[in-house]
Design a protein around this motif. Structure first.
Motif, mmCIF file in Angstrom:
data_model
loop_
_atom_site.group_PDB
_atom_site.id
_atom_site.type_symbol
_atom_site.label_atom_id
_atom_site.label_comp_id
_atom_site.label_asym_id
_atom_site.label_seq_id
_atom_site.Cartn_x
_atom_site.Cartn_y
_atom_site.Cartn_z
ATOM 1 N N LEU A 43 -4.541 7.521 -6.612
ATOM 2 C CA LEU A 43 -5.475 6.402 -6.450
ATOM 3 C C LEU A 43 -5.684 6.058 -4.985
ATOM 4 O O LEU A 43 -4.741 6.077 -4.188
ATOM 5 C CB LEU A 43 -4.951 5.159 -7.183
ATOM 6 C CG LEU A 43 -4.846 5.246 -8.698
ATOM 7 C CD1 LEU A 43 -4.243 3.963 -9.248
ATOM 8 C CD2 LEU A 43 -6.209 5.509 -9.312
ATOM 9 N N ASP A 44 -6.907 5.699 -4.654
ATOM 10 C CA ASP A 44 -7.217 5.193 -3.318
ATOM 11 C C ASP A 44 -7.025 3.683 -3.345
ATOM 12 O O ASP A 44 -7.836 2.952 -3.921
ATOM 13 C CB ASP A 44 -8.658 5.546 -2.944
ATOM 14 C CG ASP A 44 -9.088 4.904 -1.636
ATOM 15 O OD1 ASP A 44 -8.226 4.403 -0.877
ATOM 16 O OD2 ASP A 44 -10.306 4.888 -1.370
ATOM 17 N N VAL A 45 -5.940 3.225 -2.764
ATOM 18 C CA VAL A 45 -5.639 1.788 -2.766
ATOM 19 C C VAL A 45 -6.071 1.109 -1.462
ATOM 20 O O VAL A 45 -5.700 -0.031 -1.203
ATOM 21 C CB VAL A 45 -4.141 1.530 -3.055
ATOM 22 C CG1 VAL A 45 -3.762 2.023 -4.446
ATOM 23 C CG2 VAL A 45 -3.262 2.153 -1.993
ATOM 24 N N SER A 46 -6.881 1.794 -0.665
ATOM 25 C CA SER A 46 -7.292 1.236 0.627
ATOM 26 C C SER A 46 -8.009 -0.121 0.523
ATOM 27 O O SER A 46 -7.875 -0.928 1.455
ATOM 28 C CB SER A 46 -8.145 2.236 1.404
ATOM 29 O OG SER A 46 -9.331 2.544 0.720
ATOM 30 N N PRO A 47 -8.731 -0.438 -0.581
ATOM 31 C CA PRO A 47 -9.317 -1.788 -0.644
ATOM 32 C C PRO A 47 -8.264 -2.902 -0.554
ATOM 33 O O PRO A 47 -8.554 -3.995 -0.062
ATOM 34 C CB PRO A 47 -10.026 -1.807 -1.998
ATOM 35 C CG PRO A 47 -10.362 -0.379 -2.266
ATOM 36 C CD PRO A 47 -9.205 0.402 -1.697
ATOM 37 N N MET A 48 -7.051 -2.602 -1.000
ATOM 38 C CA MET A 48 -5.981 -3.602 -0.925
ATOM 39 C C MET A 48 -5.673 -3.986 0.522
ATOM 40 O O MET A 48 -5.212 -5.095 0.780
ATOM 41 C CB MET A 48 -4.702 -3.077 -1.572
ATOM 42 C CG MET A 48 -4.766 -2.964 -3.051
ATOM 43 S SD MET A 48 -3.170 -2.342 -3.647
ATOM 44 C CE MET A 48 -3.518 -2.251 -5.391
ATOM 45 N N VAL A 61 0.841 -1.201 0.000
ATOM 46 C CA VAL A 61 0.000 0.000 0.000
ATOM 47 C C VAL A 61 0.880 1.256 0.000
ATOM 48 O O VAL A 61 0.609 2.213 -0.732
ATOM 49 C CB VAL A 61 -0.983 -0.020 1.192
ATOM 50 C CG1 VAL A 61 -1.663 1.318 1.383
ATOM 51 C CG2 VAL A 61 -2.021 -1.129 0.995
ATOM 52 N N ALA A 62 1.943 1.241 0.798
ATOM 53 C CA ALA A 62 2.848 2.392 0.836
ATOM 54 C C ALA A 62 3.533 2.600 -0.516
ATOM 55 O O ALA A 62 3.695 3.745 -0.971
ATOM 56 C CB ALA A 62 3.889 2.204 1.938
ATOM 57 N N GLN A 63 3.923 1.513 -1.158
ATOM 58 C CA GLN A 63 4.551 1.633 -2.482
ATOM 59 C C GLN A 63 3.580 2.240 -3.488
ATOM 60 O O GLN A 63 3.956 3.119 -4.268
ATOM 61 C CB GLN A 63 5.038 0.261 -2.961
ATOM 62 C CG GLN A 63 6.243 -0.246 -2.194
ATOM 63 C CD GLN A 63 6.551 -1.706 -2.510
ATOM 64 O OE1 GLN A 63 5.663 -2.481 -2.876
ATOM 65 N NE2 GLN A 63 7.804 -2.083 -2.324
ATOM 66 N N TRP A 64 2.334 1.770 -3.467
ATOM 67 C CA TRP A 64 1.344 2.342 -4.391
ATOM 68 C C TRP A 64 1.053 3.809 -4.065
ATOM 69 O O TRP A 64 0.862 4.628 -4.965
ATOM 70 C CB TRP A 64 0.045 1.538 -4.390
ATOM 71 C CG TRP A 64 0.131 0.324 -5.263
ATOM 72 C CD1 TRP A 64 -0.027 -0.977 -4.873
ATOM 73 C CD2 TRP A 64 0.390 0.290 -6.659
ATOM 74 N NE1 TRP A 64 0.130 -1.812 -5.937
ATOM 75 C CE2 TRP A 64 0.387 -1.060 -7.068
ATOM 76 C CE3 TRP A 64 0.645 1.258 -7.621
ATOM 77 C CZ2 TRP A 64 0.607 -1.463 -8.368
ATOM 78 C CZ3 TRP A 64 0.872 0.871 -8.934
ATOM 79 C CH2 TRP A 64 0.848 -0.477 -9.297
ATOM 80 N N ALA A 65 1.033 4.138 -2.790
ATOM 81 C CA ALA A 65 0.795 5.528 -2.407
ATOM 82 C C ALA A 65 1.903 6.428 -2.949
ATOM 83 O O ALA A 65 1.643 7.557 -3.376
ATOM 84 C CB ALA A 65 0.693 5.643 -0.886
ATOM 85 N N ALA A 66 3.122 5.911 -2.953
ATOM 86 C CA ALA A 66 4.248 6.684 -3.482
ATOM 87 C C ALA A 66 4.195 6.775 -5.006
ATOM 88 O O ALA A 66 4.474 7.821 -5.590
ATOM 89 C CB ALA A 66 5.566 6.068 -3.035
ATOM 90 N N GLU A 67 3.834 5.682 -5.644
ATOM 91 C CA GLU A 67 3.850 5.624 -7.112
ATOM 92 C C GLU A 67 2.588 6.196 -7.748
ATOM 93 O O GLU A 67 2.636 6.750 -8.838
ATOM 94 C CB GLU A 67 4.038 4.173 -7.580
ATOM 95 C CG GLU A 67 5.407 3.602 -7.273
ATOM 96 C CD GLU A 67 6.517 4.373 -7.971
ATOM 97 O OE1 GLU A 67 6.368 4.692 -9.175
ATOM 98 O OE2 GLU A 67 7.532 4.659 -7.310
ATOM 99 N N ARG A 68 1.458 6.025 -7.095
ATOM 100 C CA ARG A 68 0.171 6.501 -7.637
ATOM 101 C C ARG A 68 -0.637 7.175 -6.545
ATOM 102 O O ARG A 68 -1.678 6.665 -6.107
ATOM 103 C CB ARG A 68 -0.619 5.326 -8.228
ATOM 104 C CG ARG A 68 -0.089 4.696 -9.495
ATOM 105 C CD ARG A 68 -0.097 5.644 -10.702
ATOM 106 N NE ARG A 68 -1.357 6.295 -10.981
ATOM 107 C CZ ARG A 68 -2.294 5.842 -11.823
ATOM 108 N NH1 ARG A 68 -2.093 4.733 -12.498
ATOM 109 N NH2 ARG A 68 -3.408 6.524 -12.012
ATOM 110 N N PRO A 69 -0.182 8.322 -6.057
ATOM 111 C CA PRO A 69 -0.902 8.999 -4.978
ATOM 112 C C PRO A 69 -2.300 9.455 -5.390
ATOM 113 O O PRO A 69 -3.118 9.789 -4.523
ATOM 114 C CB PRO A 69 0.005 10.189 -4.640
ATOM 115 C CG PRO A 69 0.852 10.385 -5.840
ATOM 116 C CD PRO A 69 0.997 9.040 -6.496
#
Length: 167
Positions: A19-24, A9-17
């Motif tokens: 997007l809401d990746v919270s479902p992951m 989740v942290a990696q996605w937050a850094a790469e695609r801020p």
């Protein structure tokens, strides 16, 4: 305490801020839990010469109560599998002498699946070990967390259309 999913989740937050990746956070953990739990349950089934599918059929027949017989359709609905899958399961269990398929007393055109004494004894031996494995897997949760998890999963299943009639 961070886990693998937190890192993803942290990696996605850094790469695609954007997007809401919270479902992951939920679904990623469900997938990881499934793999871990499935492996442990399969190990327990294997100790009794069973796999998950065979255990499911034997347990469904056993919990149905005397005379421990159901139609293939009833088994199929309980296990939520296709008729081809239930046929394969029944073929294997019948070959091992754990179930029988006989003509229905009510309708001579239909068949009924029943536990043999060997199948009954096997599921009665396997069930306590299965439950012990499940208890061990849940040991990290106290009663309140377990109850909250049960409620959350029940709500999620209902929201996804899993009605009591399908269970």
């Amino acid at each position: 305490m961070a886990d693998h999913v937190d890192r993803v989740v942290a990696q996605w937050a850094a790469e695609r801020p954007d997007l809401d990746v919270s479902p992951m956070e939920v679904l990623g953990r469900l997938k990881r839990l499934y793999r871990l739990v499935d492996g442990e349950l399969n190990r327990t089934f294997g100790e009794h010469g069973l796999d998950a599918a065979s255990f499911d059929v034997l347990a469904t027949l056993r919990r149905s109560g005397p005379p421990y017989r159901l139609t293939p359709t009833g088994l199929m609905q309980s296990a939520m599998v296709t008729s081809g899958a239930i046929t394969q399961r029944l073929d294997r269990l019948e070959a091992r002498g754990l179930v029988t398929r006989t003509q229905s007393d009510q309708d001579g055109r239909s068949r009924v699946v029943g536990l043999t004494p060997e199948g009954h004894a096997l599921i009665d031996r396997a069930l306590p070990d299965h439950l012990a494995t499940e208890r061990r897997l849940l040991a990290g949760l106290d009663e309140a967390r377990t109850a909250a998890l049960v409620d959350a999963m029940r709500a999620m299943l209902a929201a996804l259309g899993d009605s009591p009639e399908q269970r």
